[in-house]
Design an enzyme around this catalytic site. Structure first.
Site, PDB file in Angstrom:
ATOM      1  N   HIS A  83       0.819  -1.213   0.000  1.00  0.00           N
ATOM      2  CA  HIS A  83       0.000   0.000   0.000  1.00  0.00           C
ATOM      3  C   HIS A  83       0.856   1.267   0.000  1.00  0.00           C
ATOM      4  CE1 HIS A  83       0.225  -0.390   4.545  1.00  0.00           C
ATOM      5  NE2 HIS A  83       0.265   0.924   4.459  1.00  0.00           N
ATOM      6  N   ASP A 220       1.345  -7.836   2.164  1.00  0.00           N
ATOM      7  CA  ASP A 220       1.458  -6.387   1.972  1.00  0.00           C
ATOM      8  C   ASP A 220       2.917  -5.966   1.808  1.00  0.00           C
ATOM      9  OD1 ASP A 220       0.988  -3.694   1.861  1.00  0.00           O
ATOM     10  OD2 ASP A 220      -0.314  -3.629   3.618  1.00  0.00           O
ATOM     11  N   SER A 639       4.036   2.033   8.395  1.00  0.00           N
ATOM     12  CA  SER A 639       3.790   1.087   7.304  1.00  0.00           C
ATOM     13  C   SER A 639       5.078   0.851   6.522  1.00  0.00           C
ATOM     14  CB  SER A 639       2.710   1.628   6.364  1.00  0.00           C
ATOM     15  OG  SER A 639       1.464   1.660   7.001  1.00  0.00           O
TER      16      SER A 639
END
Length: 703
Positions: A83, A220, A639
């Site tokens: 992402h 991810d 992240s």
């Protein structure tokens, strides 16, 4: 007796705040914290975190100003989340070559794809300059002068490091609510190329259904490469002649695995936390920010999703925008739920009462830190803040016309400076980035929603036009703006100083927005400085009251370390489990017809239905681990952060937190707060068995 009771309460509070809480700066990591890390399984030396040439921190990067990443090879390969690479992957995608849908693997350096607006930044050093500022009278100066002093010092420090290496620069950031300031030396690399991405079905598996949830099976990750000047091995703008960057240190990758209770450490760039925030500030966050943000985004996303489902071309254009919007839509909902369920405002009020008692006993900041005044100030701006959130969520970045209307008067002008009426601006043709039917419907729906959510005195003047000229028909008004305004004529000269332009409906719309924005800012600025000063002193009082304990500053997108263990949590008497397996993702894939968030291509189901996963299979459980939990302290910006074991080896990438602890940006709950990471073995397995990326796996050389 009162002093003894207060002391015992403080000790109890610290005992409850487990050592796994904390976002610690590395250059001044408290020795007590390091000793605790060693007790929990960290085996490297203190200097191996920050001071040595091969320190762990040298492998960690700020990824493009919004995420984190880690260098994993001698040729500058960078792992981050899928992402985090979402927009880069999307920008290279077309209907014919849809890398979002089908994934991407570069089979050579020549096939790696450049990204003009992307960068990675290495932190080279950090220093506390608070005493230097104190001696210069900074903390006694007015805010305007403080800003000038910071700008001046930052320029001077940048000039000094550039004299040594022109590719370095210095940023000065506030810590501990403005009670301290650190100067950080950075080196930025702007040639960053896409190397590998799994299909969206895996990189975003579970979609919004599973976002912020556990258990998770999302793969991810994405892979990029840093390129450098061929002669200096230093930063350089994109050039075909640039070569892969050769770092002095990169993170070793381990496929040895982990077990529950093992040491885990996360390094990265957490964006923002508010753990020193007052109870009044938390109430404002809940009622005037989170609540309206979630409401407006929910309305917007419903329209976006409808159009995206009708067209693959539209989906490609809006995939990234939708994901960004939905992420903090759900975060806002979850945070408010947690604030209420754990009684966070009441907890903060009780702590503030302890500070009041301590303040009465010691006299510290007496007559300055005033809780009653702080409550009054927040009450004064509550309505304006709620309207402001509605305003930003409705009019900022929600449609192309909104973007242009708010930029029109601030764009640089072309043409002769001595002839204002011949000066003009132009908007480039960016039609490939947005879809007119979606754009217009979103704008019309949000205009209606805004009116329903704010008091009438906060409506921009154009609502009278909507009512009078268009009979209250929002869609007709929006169609009129798009059809008649010069702002929407891409590539054509717009003579902004001509009288005719002042009558342009798009210009008038933008001017009405700017007028209301000025009103709202005026209402909030009247209390802003005083609230900031009261919050700063509240933090100062806490630090002084707990002077004998180590403290960490709120996150501010500077590099931080958090540590803890691989660990599950318990909710409602039920254990969560601390890892997920291939069997669990296949079970969800079987629901793909009913829930598109669980759709995956047949090959993915086949790859995750094996009897044996070879070296990627966990040797303790005999299972293929996909994602796992630690009690590391993270937030947005983390992240893509590397998750290390006690030997400083990479075992995973952080990508999310859990729904049950979304209030941890304000209060860390060690019972519930968990970091969700993708197992590095799942990452490598997908690179190997799906991507057949042999050259990359050889370069990474996982042990």
């Amino acid at each position: 007796m009162k002093r003894m009771i207060l002391s015992l309460l403080c000790m109890l509070s610290i005992a409850m705040a487990r050592a796994d809480e904390g976002m610690w700066t590395l250059y001044n990591l408290p020795q007590a914290v390091f000793e605790q890390m060693k007790q929990e399984g960290f085996s490297l030396n203190y200097d191996d975190l920050y001071n040595s040439e091969n320190a762990v921190m040298h492998s960690v990067v700020n990824f493009s100003g919004y995420c984190s990443g880690v260098v994993v090879s001698p040729d500058g390969l960078v792992f981050t989340n899928h992402h985090c690479g979402f927009e880069a992957i999307r920008s290279h995608s077309t209907v014919e070559h849809d890398y979002m849908l089908n994934g991407f693997c570069a089979n050579s350096f020549e096939e790696e794809l450049p990204n003009p607006n992307m960068f990675v930044s290495f932190m080279r050093s950090q220093t506390d300059i608070s005493q230097q500022l104190r001696e210069a009278g900074f903390f006694d100066a007015a805010q305007e002068k403080q800003e000038a002093m910071i700008d001046s010092l930052q320029k001077a420090l940048s000039d000094s490091v550039k004299a040594i290496d022109k590719t370095l620069h210095v940023d000065i950031d506030a810590f501990f609510e403005g009670n301290s300031f650190f100067a950080t030396v950075y080196q930025d690399f702007h040639d960053v190329r896409l190397v590998f991405a799994v299909p969206k079905s895996m990189g975003k598996f579970g979609g919004e259904t599973d976002n912020w949830m556990w258990p998770r099976q999302t793969c991810d990750f994405s892979v990029f490469r840093i390129y450098a000047d061929p002669e200096s091995n230093g930063p350089a703008d994109y050039n075909e002649k640039n070569v892969p960057y050769h770092p002095k240190h990169w993170a070793p990758v381990s496929i040895e695995g982990y077990k529950e209770g093992d040491f885990a450490m996360t390094l990265g760039y957490p964006g923002s936390t508010s753990r020193y925030l007052s109870s009044y500030g938390i109430q404002e966050r809940r009622d005037a920010q989170n609540e309206p943000r979630a409401q407006v985004r929910g309305v917007k996303q419903e329209v976006m999703k409808k159009h995206m489902n009708q067209s693959e071309a539209v989906r490609i254009k809006y995939d990234s925008k939708y994901a960004q919007s939905a992420n903090y839509w759900k975060n806002s909902i979850g945070m408010n739920k947690c604030i209420d369920s754990i009684g966070l405002i009441r907890q903060k009020q009780e702590f503030e009462q302890r500070i009041r008692t301590w303040q009465d006993e010691t006299g510290y900041l007496k007559g300055k830190l005033d809780f009653d005044r702080l409550a009054e100030l927040y009450a004064q701006r509550l309505q304006a803040m709620k309207v402001w959130t509605n305003f930003i969520e409705t009019f900022y970045g929600t449609s192309e016309l909104n973007n242009r209307a708010l930029r029109a008067m601030r764009m640089p002008l072309e043409g002769p400076a001595d002839k204002p009426k011949k000066q003009y601006t132009t908007f480039e043709d960016n039609s490939e980035k947005w879809d007119a039917p979606l754009d217009k419907e979103v704008m019309a729906v949000l205009l209606k929603n805004y009116r329903e959510k704010v008091p009438a005195n906060y409506l921009p003047a154009f609502y009278k036009v909507i009512d009078g000229k268009f009979g209250g028909n929002y869609q007709a008004y929006v169609d009129h703006l798009y059809g008649k305004s010069a702002l929407m004529k891409s590539g054509k000269k717009i003579f902004v100083n001509k009288k005719s332009f002042s009558k342009d409906p798009g210009y008038q719309y933008g001017q009405d927005l700017m007028d209301l924005m000025a009103t709202l800012r005026g209402e909030m600025l009247g209390t802003y400085d005083e609230i900031e000063e009261q919050e700063r002193m509240l933090c100062d009082a806490k630090l002084k009251m707990e002077w004998d304990l180590p403290h960490y500053s709120d996150a501010n997108f500077t590099m931080r370390l958090s540590y803890g263990q691989v660990k599950e949590f318990e909710l409602g008497g039920q254990p969560s489990g601390w890892y997920t397996t291939a069997e669990s993702i296949v079970k969800k894939m079987n629901q793909g017809d009913a829930n598109s968030d669980y759709f995956a291509e047949p090959i993915m189901k086949e790859l995750l239905s094996q009897d044996n996963y070879g070296k990627y299979q966990d040797q303790n459980t005999g299972k293929m681990h996909l994602c796992f939990l630690t009690n590391n302290d993270i937030t947005g910006g983390n992240s893509g952060s590397p998750m290390f074991n006690g030997k400083g080896e990479l075992i995973g990438l952080a990508f999310d937190g859990n729904w049950d602890s979304l209030a941890s940006d304000i209060l860390f709950d060690s019972r519930l707060a968990r970091c969700i990471g993708v197992d590095i073995r799942f990452v490598l397995y997908m690179m190997d068995r799906w991507g057949h990326a042999d050259r990359l796996l050889k370069e990474i050389n996982a042990k």
